[in-house]
Structures are given as C-alpha cells and as structure tokens.
Design an enzyme around this catalytic site. Structure first.
Site, PDB file in Angstrom:
ATOM      1  N   ALA A 159       0.855  -1.212  -0.083  1.00 11.79           N
ATOM      2  CA  ALA A 159       0.035   0.049  -0.020  1.00 11.79           C
ATOM      3  C   ALA A 159       0.824   1.365  -0.014  1.00 11.79           C
ATOM      4  O   ALA A 159       2.106   1.144   0.362  1.00 11.79           O
ATOM      5  CB  ALA A 159      -0.928   0.018   1.469  1.00 11.79           C
ATOM      6  N   CYS A 160       0.377   2.340  -0.394  1.00 16.38           N
ATOM      7  CA  CYS A 160       0.972   3.892  -0.573  1.00 16.38           C
ATOM      8  C   CYS A 160       1.159   3.792   1.102  1.00 16.38           C
ATOM      9  O   CYS A 160       0.500   3.736   1.826  1.00 16.38           O
ATOM     10  CB  CYS A 160      -0.182   4.715  -0.830  1.00 16.38           C
ATOM     11  SG  CYS A 160       0.484   6.492  -0.554  1.00 16.38           S
ATOM     12  N   PRO A 161       2.512   4.615   1.392  1.00 17.90           N
ATOM     13  CA  PRO A 161       3.415   4.985   0.232  1.00 17.90           C
ATOM     14  C   PRO A 161       4.608   4.110  -0.039  1.00 17.90           C
ATOM     15  O   PRO A 161       5.757   4.353  -0.313  1.00 17.90           O
ATOM     16  CB  PRO A 161       4.020   6.181   1.209  1.00 17.90           C
ATOM     17  CG  PRO A 161       4.149   5.798   2.722  1.00 17.90           C
ATOM     18  CD  PRO A 161       2.854   4.931   2.728  1.00 17.90           C
TER      19      PRO A 161
END
Lengths: 138, 82
Positions: B17-19
């Site tokens: 997932a981001c980041p």
C-alpha cells in the site's frame, strides 16, 4: 526538480490511532522524496513513544468503524504507523519529544524508546528546525 | 561519462500500500546509476499519479506507464543522478 530544500515538520498532539496513521504515511513518503522531516511529539501523542507505550485509542465517535478499517488495512497489507515511522527514521526523519510536556508528565529522556526518539527538546528548537518549511498540526 | 549499457532493475511492489511503492522506487533509485532502467510493478491505485509526481520532482525519465490487468507497470530511465 528537487532542490534539496523541501522540509516538512509535524506537531503530533492527539495520539489517537486515526491521526497517527497519517503521521506514518506522510513521514515515510516525505523522507523517501528527500524532504527534511522533523516530528515533534507532544500532548497525548507523546505517550506513544514511551518504552512502555499507552495502548491504542480511537476517538469515540468512530469506534464503530474501527474493526472494518482494521480489516481493510490488513487486506491491503498496510504497515502500522509505527513501522512507517521507523522506515522514515531509517531514511533520516527526526523525532523529538516536547520537553515541557515530558516534564509535566514526570518523564525523562530515558523513559522514551531510544530507537524512536532522537531527543527531548523545547519548542524553540522545534520552531527553529521548522522555520521556512511546511508545518502540520496533527 | 559511463558509456556502458545500464542495468535493468525490477522493483516488485505489488500488494504494497501507499507509500510503500514509491519508497521501494526510491530505495532502488539510490543504488542506481544514470542509464539504468527501473521497472516497477505496483497494484496501489495511487501509484500512477504518484510515480508521475516523483518523475516530475526528480527529473528522471518515464519511458513507459501502462495498466495491465493485474498491475501497473512503470519503466523509468535514470537520468538525473548527480
């Protein structure tokens, strides 16, 4: 283009999980992009950095959504905010604890997890570090 | 100038997932040299705009950015290392 001068500083006050998540996300992303990152923990958030941190707390008004959110975070394999903060620190983010709040709570530098906290400093130090950059109050 | 052909580096950031994906790109970029190609695989929906923003910020070259059925693929040419 990166000028190498970008800087973001965060004052982390609340300490509830919903607000600690963006602290992790923003610090990790900003350090990866080469920003100078200074994070100043004060208020209730400060207790999350103790060698024996306080248990996770969610705001009452969102409590009913928490299990769903946690399920979603696990599904997308999102790291915990603390893992993200550690990642940011590896890349150069600095974490400070407010000396005034630490004193008020009867806490000394030794009470904080040294793998997380770089120093206990006064607000003057923080303001000087933050000068000229973006500041977030979380 | 280094005239030799650059390396091709694969960054598999699928499922992160981001980041995370951009962090992985930056880690690979740190060890890369001008002329190297970094191919990134990602599934985070924010990766497409994020990698464009990173390219704009760092001044490297985005050779390819395409959506496949199961992932987003970006190919970056490293050109902005000092």
């Amino acid at each position: 283009m990166s000028s190498g001068k970008d800087k973001i500083s965060m004052i982390v006050f609340s300490g509830t999980e919903d607000r600690l998540i963006p602290v992790g996300v923003i610090s990790q992303a900003a350090t990866a992009l080469g920003y100078e990152v200074n994070i100043f923990f004060t208020g209730w958030a400060m207790f999350k950095l103790l060698k024996n941190p306080t248990p996770p707390v969610w705001p009452k008004e969102f409590e009913q959504f928490v299990p769903k959110l946690q399920e979603g975070m696990a599904r997308i394999k999102a790291p915990t905010w603390l893992d993200m903060l550690r990642e940011a620190k590896k890349m150069g983010a600095k974490v400070y604890v407010c000396s005034m709040m630490a004193s008020a709570a009867g806490l000394k530098k030794e009470d904080f997890d040294p793998s997380l906290v770089d120093d206990v400093v006064g607000v003057t130090t923080f303001l000087e570090m933050a000068k000229g950059g973006q500041v977030l109050f979380i | 100038m280094d005239m030799s052909q650059g390396n091709r580096i694969l960054v598999d950031a699928r499922g992160i997932a981001c980041p995370g994906p951009i962090t992985e790109v930056v880690k690979a970029y740190r060890n890369a040299r001008n002329g190297d190609l970094i191919e990134v695989w990602a599934t985070d929906p924010g990766f497409e705009p994020d990698i464009r923003a990173w390219i704009q910020r760092t001044g490297n070259q985005l050779l390819e950015l395409r959506k496949e059925s199961d992932k987003i693929v970006a190919v970056i040419k490293v050109t902005a290392k000092k």
